[in-house]
Write an enzyme that holds these catalytic residues in place. Structure first.
Site, PDB file in Angstrom:
ATOM      1  N   SER A   1       0.805  -1.230   0.000  1.00  0.00           N
ATOM      2  CA  SER A   1       0.000   0.000   0.000  1.00  0.00           C
ATOM      3  C   SER A   1       0.836   1.278   0.000  1.00  0.00           C
ATOM      4  O   SER A   1       0.308   2.352  -0.259  1.00  0.00           O
ATOM      5  CB  SER A   1      -0.948   0.014   1.202  1.00  0.00           C
TER       6      SER A   1
ATOM      7  N   HIS B   1       1.218   4.141   6.950  1.00  0.00           N
ATOM      8  CA  HIS B   1       0.663   5.032   5.929  1.00  0.00           C
ATOM      9  C   HIS B   1       1.070   6.481   6.166  1.00  0.00           C
ATOM     10  O   HIS B   1       1.604   6.814   7.217  1.00  0.00           O
ATOM     11  CB  HIS B   1      -0.862   4.919   5.875  1.00  0.00           C
TER      12      HIS B   1
ATOM     13  N   ASP C   1      -7.858   6.244   4.683  1.00  0.00           N
ATOM     14  CA  ASP C   1      -7.926   5.053   5.543  1.00  0.00           C
ATOM     15  C   ASP C   1      -9.173   4.946   6.415  1.00  0.00           C
ATOM     16  O   ASP C   1      -9.215   4.093   7.306  1.00  0.00           O
ATOM     17  CB  ASP C   1      -6.695   5.013   6.462  1.00  0.00           C
TER      18      ASP C   1
END
Lengths: 170, 179
Positions: free
Chosen positions: B56, B96, B122
């Site tokens: 990701s 992230h 998210d």
């Protein structure tokens, strides 16, 4: 006499040590380099609507709309320890609710070997510019007024803000 | 002559040598634990070193990259930083980038994250009804990484038999290895 396992162990340990030293040397070669590139940003149309925040939080919030031009040459930022640049354009402002608000409006990844010159016109935000409440309307009016009164200062501030707005990963 | 008979090596050891090897093994394990705990104190993070398990964050981080984290609470979270956070109901932390923050006068921060390689933020990964992350959710912030070193960890997670075989080999090597 050393066994085969001992010899293999010594060889492996020595190889790892040499590789670790070389890697650290590579890191040091660019660790103290100053990163920076001239960036020109021009803001176009700016407007605000108060509407339902459909991105998650319930209730009405201010949604900002704007267009902008970005021009930059980022070639000087690349070296053998930089595999990519993650560029992002951030709106930073203060409201009654919050002392600091930072919202990413647009981002772009430039990999090593790709075209490092950016010349984009009439860009719209990639992400929704929702405020955390209803403080954006006052803020945007203030910003437009500021830019008319002190246009040069505004450009310098934006340029400085974007100068550090990239991350380089080894 | 080189001997590959490991059992023969163990048989030739006297009790003192065997005790010494067991003690040596214990020292290695305890040293590793002490280094880990020391890193936790030094970095302020409960997991100072983590392995990236998904794609990701590509092309910044790939699956198997080893990340070094710090979590100093006096440094506020800012947009553009790569954070490792834990969500209630999920065992594995997520790595992230912060794309939005709102900070009160009191210093209380709420922020939103997104994977560089993901098309949406998210909020779908957070627990139901949760729209923002807070400082308490942060495990650490990425300070550096070593590419692909963590692939061994991924292999051990995917194939538990491989993990036990590797540990058995290492243990046996320490026990029978003599200077």
């Amino acid at each position: 006499m050393n066994s085969l396992l001992s010899r293999l162990n010594s060889l492996f340990a020595f190889t790892l040590t040499v590789m670790a030293c070389l890697t650290f040397g590579c890191f040091l070669s660019t660790a103290f380099k100053e990163y920076g590139a001239p960036v020109h940003i021009a803001i176009g149309r700016v407007s605000v609507k108060n509407m339902e925040d459909f991105t998650g939080p319930k209730g009405k919030s201010d949604l900002g709309f704007l267009t902008f031009d970005v021009r930059a040459d980022l070639d000087s930022l690349f070296n053998w320890n930089v595999k990519q640049l993650f560029l992002y354009l951030t709106a930073e402002y203060t409201t009654k609710n919050n002392a600091i608000n930072q919202v990413v409006l647009w981002d772009k990844i430039i990999l090593r070997g790709e075209n490092t010159t950016i010349n984009l016109k009439g860009l719209r935000p990639k992400y929704f510019f929702f405020d955390d409440g209803n403080g954006l309307r006052i803020m945007v009016v203030g910003l437009v007024h500021e830019s008319q009164a002190r246009q040069h200062k505004e450009t310098v501030e934006i340029r400085r803000a974007l100068g550090g707005a990239h991350t380089s990963a080894m | 002559m080189l001997s590959f008979d490991l059992l023969d090596d163990v048989r030739r050891m006297n009790k003192r040598q065997l005790y010494y090897q067991v003690l040596n093994f214990g020292m290695i394990v305890s040293s590793a634990l002490m280094i880990w705990k020391g890193l936790m104190v030094f970095t302020g993070s409960e997991s100072p070193i983590v392995v990236v398990l998904s794609g990701s964050m590509e092309p910044a981080f790939h699956r198997g990259d080893l990340l070094f984290l710090t979590n100093y609470h006096d440094e506020p979270v800012r947009v553009g930083e790569i954070v490792v956070f834990k969500v209630e109901g999920r065992e594995i932390p997520i790595v992230h980038r912060v794309i939005k923050i709102h900070e009160k006068e009191t210093g209380v921060v709420k922020f939103l994250t997104k994977g560089d390689n993901n098309s949406v933020d998210d909020r779908g990964l957070y627990k139901p009804g949760q729209n923002w992350l807070e400082q308490k959710d942060v495990v650490g912030r990425a300070r550096g990484f070593v590419p692909y070193i963590g692939m061994v960890t991924i292999l051990m997670n995917d194939y538990p038999k491989f993990k036990y075989a590797l540990l058995a080999c290492l243990g046996l090597f320490v026990l029978i290895h003599r200077e």
